[in-house]
Design an enzyme around this catalytic site. Structure first.
Site, mmCIF file in Angstrom:
data_model
loop_
_atom_site.group_PDB
_atom_site.id
_atom_site.type_symbol
_atom_site.label_atom_id
_atom_site.label_comp_id
_atom_site.label_asym_id
_atom_site.label_seq_id
_atom_site.Cartn_x
_atom_site.Cartn_y
_atom_site.Cartn_z
ATOM 1 N N HIS A 136 -36.105 22.034 86.835
ATOM 2 C CA HIS A 136 -36.866 23.241 86.523
ATOM 3 C C HIS A 136 -36.598 23.743 85.111
ATOM 4 O O HIS A 136 -36.795 24.933 84.819
ATOM 5 C CB HIS A 136 -36.612 24.345 87.543
ATOM 6 C CG HIS A 136 -37.710 25.378 87.606
ATOM 7 N ND1 HIS A 136 -39.038 25.048 87.675
ATOM 8 C CD2 HIS A 136 -37.659 26.741 87.597
ATOM 9 C CE1 HIS A 136 -39.769 26.150 87.709
ATOM 10 N NE2 HIS A 136 -38.962 27.193 87.659
ATOM 11 N N HIS A 254 -31.838 29.307 87.385
ATOM 12 C CA HIS A 254 -32.958 28.902 86.534
ATOM 13 C C HIS A 254 -32.430 28.302 85.220
ATOM 14 O O HIS A 254 -31.624 28.941 84.540
ATOM 15 C CB HIS A 254 -33.846 30.110 86.208
ATOM 16 C CG HIS A 254 -35.054 30.215 87.070
ATOM 17 N ND1 HIS A 254 -34.994 30.663 88.368
ATOM 18 C CD2 HIS A 254 -36.350 29.917 86.827
ATOM 19 C CE1 HIS A 254 -36.210 30.652 88.890
ATOM 20 N NE2 HIS A 254 -37.052 30.196 87.981
ATOM 21 N N SER A 298 -31.216 34.099 87.784
ATOM 22 C CA SER A 298 -31.393 33.941 86.348
ATOM 23 C C SER A 298 -30.062 34.060 85.625
ATOM 24 O O SER A 298 -29.213 34.885 85.993
ATOM 25 C CB SER A 298 -32.356 35.000 85.809
ATOM 26 O OG SER A 298 -32.369 34.991 84.395
#
Length: 349
Positions: A136, A254, A298
């Site tokens: 990702h 992420h 995050s």
């Protein structure tokens, strides 16, 4: 996957079922809806690695949907890391490719599968025993989806986006090459399992929304992100000698430390962690740092801002180093193989 650890349903499903699509459970153990029994401590295992990067300048980057974000160079290579596991008793197998991509798209998997079947025939690798996942990263070229929206949210020449056939070919041919390497390297081996926690490596970016979940559900976890890393260690067995050949781990974060102002191709924190692990290993090791349930996790929340292009590399290195350190510790301490004929999980529970 390991009775010694007593994995919870959340841990197991988030790190394995989501990331691997229950492929290993289905193809090495039979019906995934029943209690799973593994046939023995030894498998045939193989690993492979191949470059999947398109180094061209001016390509639209996938992830931030910013038409002005176009590649200006390569900071670190993007790779496909392949792992194949075969149960010698049943001849069932699973092939897993973890890639430094925004996502493993359907059209990529379809083309990879077609090419594998041309090489090995129609039965060995099929839709349900081949998994292709992306770490990702948002810092790689795009245009390799079959969905209009994803392709046309890119930048690129004239900011028009669209399907990029050359990048698609780089990705597909690289994944096929990695799987071929793993296939050719198949030999008797073992898989060790370990897990541990990483503190302050990613925070909840939607805490207000998370608090809307039922209190009873939130109390099950004690925190608003999943901070556990699950790791598989692959070794070849030659007599009484075990030779480490690879690792595959999952951790939820992420890879967006390098934000939309970045124009250099990089695997972000996942790619950085893999590079550090492979460089530090005494033996040739293929290390894949795959993603888990990273939905609202995050690495940028702790800094109070989105990446600005000023300190983004330092953020990437921090979170990559944290993952590398935990993976190294888990790898070194993974000494108990998957047990023979042991019941390890019931997905009904």
């Amino acid at each position: 996957m390991q009775p010694h650890f007593n994995l919870s349903r959340r841990q197991f499903l988030s790190a394995v079922s989501m990331a691997m699509g229950s492929v290993i459970l289905d193809h090495l153990s039979g019906d995934p809806a029943q209690a799973v029994e593994l046939p023995g401590t030894e498998y045939l295992v193989g690993v492979g690695k191949s470059d999947i990067i398109d180094p061209a300048i001016g390509l639209g980057m996938q992830g931030m949907a910013d038409k002005h974000q176009r590649t200006t160079g390569v900071e670190s290579r993007l790779y496909a890391k392949a792992f194949i596991v075969v149960d010698p008793e049943s001849a069932k197998r699973v092939a897993i490719a973890s890639t430094d991509l925004w996502s493993g798209t359907h059209i990529v998997k379809h083309e990879v599968l077609q090419r594998l079947q041309k090489i090995y025939g129609p039965d060995l690798y099929q839709l349900d025993n081949l998994l292709i996942s992306g770490t990702h990263t948002h810092s790689g070229p795009g245009g390799y989806s079959h969905y209009y929206l994803y392709n046309h949210s890119l930048g690129g020449p004239n900011q028009i986006g669209g399907f990029d056939r050359h990048n698609f070919e780089c990705i597909v041919s690289g994944i096929v090459a990695a799987i071929q390497q793993a296939h050719d390297q198949l030999a008797p081996g073992k898989i060790y399992v370990n897990q541990g926690q990483i503190e302050d490596c990613g925070r909840q970016r939607s805490s207000v929304a998370y608090q809307q979940n039922p209190e009873a559900e939130r109390k099950q976890y004690g925190r608003d992100t999943d901070n556990e890393m699950l790791l598989l260690k692959f070794v070849h067995v030659n007599g009484t000698t075990e030779i480490p050949i690879g690792l595959l781990n999952w951790y939820a974060i992420h890879p967006t430390d390098r934000g939309q102002y970045n124009t250099l191709v990089t695997g972000d924190n996942k790619g950085y962690a893999a590079e550090k692990f492979e460089a530090a290993s005494r033996e040739p090791i293929i290390a894949a740092f795959a993603n888990a349930n990273c939905g609202d996790v995050s690495g940028n929340v702790a800094y109070g801002s989105i990446p600005t292009g000023v300190n983004d590399r330092e953020r990437m290195q921090k979170h990559g180093h944290q993952q590398y350190q935990q993976a190294q510790a888990l790898f070194d301490q993974a000494i108990e193989p998957q047990g023979k004929r042991k019941k390890i999980m019931s997905l009904k529970g």
